[in-house]
Design a protein around this motif. Structure first.
Motif, PDB file in Angstrom:
ATOM      1  N   GLY A 143      -3.637  -5.607   6.858  1.00  9.41           N
ATOM      2  CA  GLY A 143      -3.382  -4.426   6.399  1.00  9.41           C
ATOM      3  C   GLY A 143      -3.538  -4.186   4.999  1.00  9.41           C
ATOM      4  N   LEU A 144      -3.663  -5.356   4.136  1.00 16.48           N
ATOM      5  CA  LEU A 144      -4.090  -5.171   2.763  1.00 16.48           C
ATOM      6  C   LEU A 144      -5.538  -5.142   2.603  1.00 16.48           C
ATOM      7  CD1 LEU A 144      -2.287  -8.491   1.413  1.00 16.48           C
ATOM      8  CD2 LEU A 144      -1.738  -6.122   1.212  1.00 16.48           C
ATOM      9  N   LEU A 166       8.276  -1.530  -2.709  1.00 17.96           N
ATOM     10  CA  LEU A 166       8.039  -1.819  -1.165  1.00 17.96           C
ATOM     11  C   LEU A 166       6.975  -0.690  -0.579  1.00 17.96           C
ATOM     12  CD1 LEU A 166       8.793  -3.757   1.325  1.00 17.96           C
ATOM     13  CD2 LEU A 166      10.711  -2.078   1.541  1.00 17.96           C
ATOM     14  N   VAL A 167       6.236  -0.899   0.144  1.00 13.43           N
ATOM     15  CA  VAL A 167       5.310  -0.239   0.806  1.00 13.43           C
ATOM     16  C   VAL A 167       5.462  -0.349   2.229  1.00 13.43           C
ATOM     17  CG1 VAL A 167       2.695   0.766   0.915  1.00 13.43           C
ATOM     18  CG2 VAL A 167       3.813   0.283  -1.109  1.00 13.43           C
ATOM     19  N   GLY A 168       5.306   0.875   2.984  1.00 10.29           N
ATOM     20  CA  GLY A 168       5.401   0.582   4.656  1.00 10.29           C
ATOM     21  C   GLY A 168       4.367   1.767   4.990  1.00 10.29           C
ATOM     22  N   VAL A 169       3.493   1.323   5.779  1.00 13.21           N
ATOM     23  CA  VAL A 169       2.286   2.018   6.132  1.00 13.21           C
ATOM     24  C   VAL A 169       1.739   1.651   7.718  1.00 13.21           C
ATOM     25  CG1 VAL A 169       1.444   2.887   3.861  1.00 13.21           C
ATOM     26  CG2 VAL A 169       0.446   0.762   4.945  1.00 13.21           C
ATOM     27  N   ASP A 170       0.887   2.355   8.384  1.00 13.32           N
ATOM     28  CA  ASP A 170       0.039   2.105   9.485  1.00 13.32           C
ATOM     29  C   ASP A 170       1.098   1.975  10.320  1.00 13.32           C
ATOM     30  OD1 ASP A 170      -2.201   2.889   8.076  1.00 13.32           O
ATOM     31  OD2 ASP A 170      -2.280   0.747   7.348  1.00 13.32           O
ATOM     32  N   ASP A 193       5.162   5.730   4.791  1.00 12.71           N
ATOM     33  CA  ASP A 193       4.769   6.476   5.900  1.00 12.71           C
ATOM     34  C   ASP A 193       5.538   6.442   7.203  1.00 12.71           C
ATOM     35  OD1 ASP A 193       3.259   8.317   7.308  1.00 12.71           O
ATOM     36  OD2 ASP A 193       0.962   7.247   6.815  1.00 12.71           O
ATOM     37  N   LEU A 194       6.269   7.505   7.277  1.00 10.73           N
ATOM     38  CA  LEU A 194       7.066   7.643   8.519  1.00 10.73           C
ATOM     39  C   LEU A 194       6.414   7.967   9.556  1.00 10.73           C
ATOM     40  CD1 LEU A 194      10.584   8.387   6.687  1.00 10.73           C
ATOM     41  CD2 LEU A 194       9.703   6.248   7.125  1.00 10.73           C
ATOM     42  N   ALA A 195       5.594   8.720   9.562  1.00 10.14           N
ATOM     43  CA  ALA A 195       4.644   9.291  10.951  1.00 10.14           C
ATOM     44  C   ALA A 195       5.511   9.963  11.639  1.00 10.14           C
ATOM     45  CB  ALA A 195       3.929   8.263  11.548  1.00 10.14           C
TER      46      ALA A 195
END
Length: 241
Positions: free
Chosen positions: A76-77, A166-170, A193-195
């Motif tokens: 994901g990077l 901290l990053v949380g995506v996809d 990004d909690l979608a």
């Protein structure tokens, strides 16, 4: 928040200390000009955990480290061209070290490379969540513990970070929210990004993000609240059904 926190300690099998310590085993190191790309394994000292990881470390480090969680794991990077995605490149160019990792059932843990969309079943003909989740941690809880192990490694590294973000995506936004909540104040800033995800909206026990008690202690807003007073960027909340 304290009530929620005690509940989440049980749901997620503890916090950053319980995740255990890791040691870094380098397998490859590439010179990317202004930064170094280092691949290897984060190995739990107890032998229970081996996490494939990538460190994108600028030569002129500003002392900050960002742990980047993605539904695609450490891949994901990168974009389709295998270059760092623009958001990651911007962090590295600014002097921030960025870490990508394959969590439980991500990346190198997948035999066919396809993302996990159904929780694996135990070898028991009786279809009962009480058997599966009464004796085994959920996929979600395992992934949060993996994320916490990475955060603990960064915290305890001999080259101390002045700030850990901290990053949380996809698909990893909720995992990041939980890891931030259980990091005991380590994470300074978070982008999640909690979608529109909510544990209380799940209707399938075999959804990879299902975890017993997930909706009981404030659901996702409860996890996010446990991250205060750190700064938080929330994305995807307009997707709530």
């Amino acid at each position: 928040a304290k009530v929620f926190g005690g509940g989440w300690d049980i749901v997620l099998n503890g916090g950053i200390e319980e995740a255990g310590a890791c040691k870094w085993s380098l397998s490859a190191k590439e010179d990317r000009g202004t930064w170094l790309e280092m691949s290897g394994l984060l190995r739990g000292t107890g032998g229970r955990r081996e996490l494939p990881a990538v460190f994108c470390h600028p030569r002129k480090w500003n002392g900050r480290t960002t742990v980047w969680l993605s539904g695609e794991g450490k891949d994901g990077l990168y974009g389709a061209d295998r270059k760092l995605r623009p958001e990651v490149q911007k962090l590295v160019d600014g002097g921030t070290s960025v870490v990508g990792v394959d969590l439980f059932h991500q990346g190198e843990f997948l035999a066919d490379g396809r993302p996990l969309d159904v929780t694996p079943k135990v070898r028991n003909p009786r279809e009962s969540g009480s058997y599966t989740f009464g004796y085994n941690p959920s996929v979600f809880a395992e992934r949060v513990t993996d994320a916490l192990a990475v955060l603990r490694f960064v915290r305890d590294h001999e080259q101390r970070s002045s700030r850990v973000d901290l990053v949380g995506v996809d698909g990893a936004g909720v995992i990041a929210a939980a890891a931030r909540a259980q990091s005991r104040g380590l994470v300074g800033r978070a982008a999640l990004d909690l979608a529109g995800f909510r544990f209380g909206k799940l209707t399938d026990l075999r959804h990879p993000d299902f975890t017993p008690g997930g909706a009981r202690y404030g659901d996702v807003p409860g996890l996010v609240a446990l991250g205060v007073p750190g700064r938080t960027l929330l994305l995807g909340e307009d997707a709530i059904p």
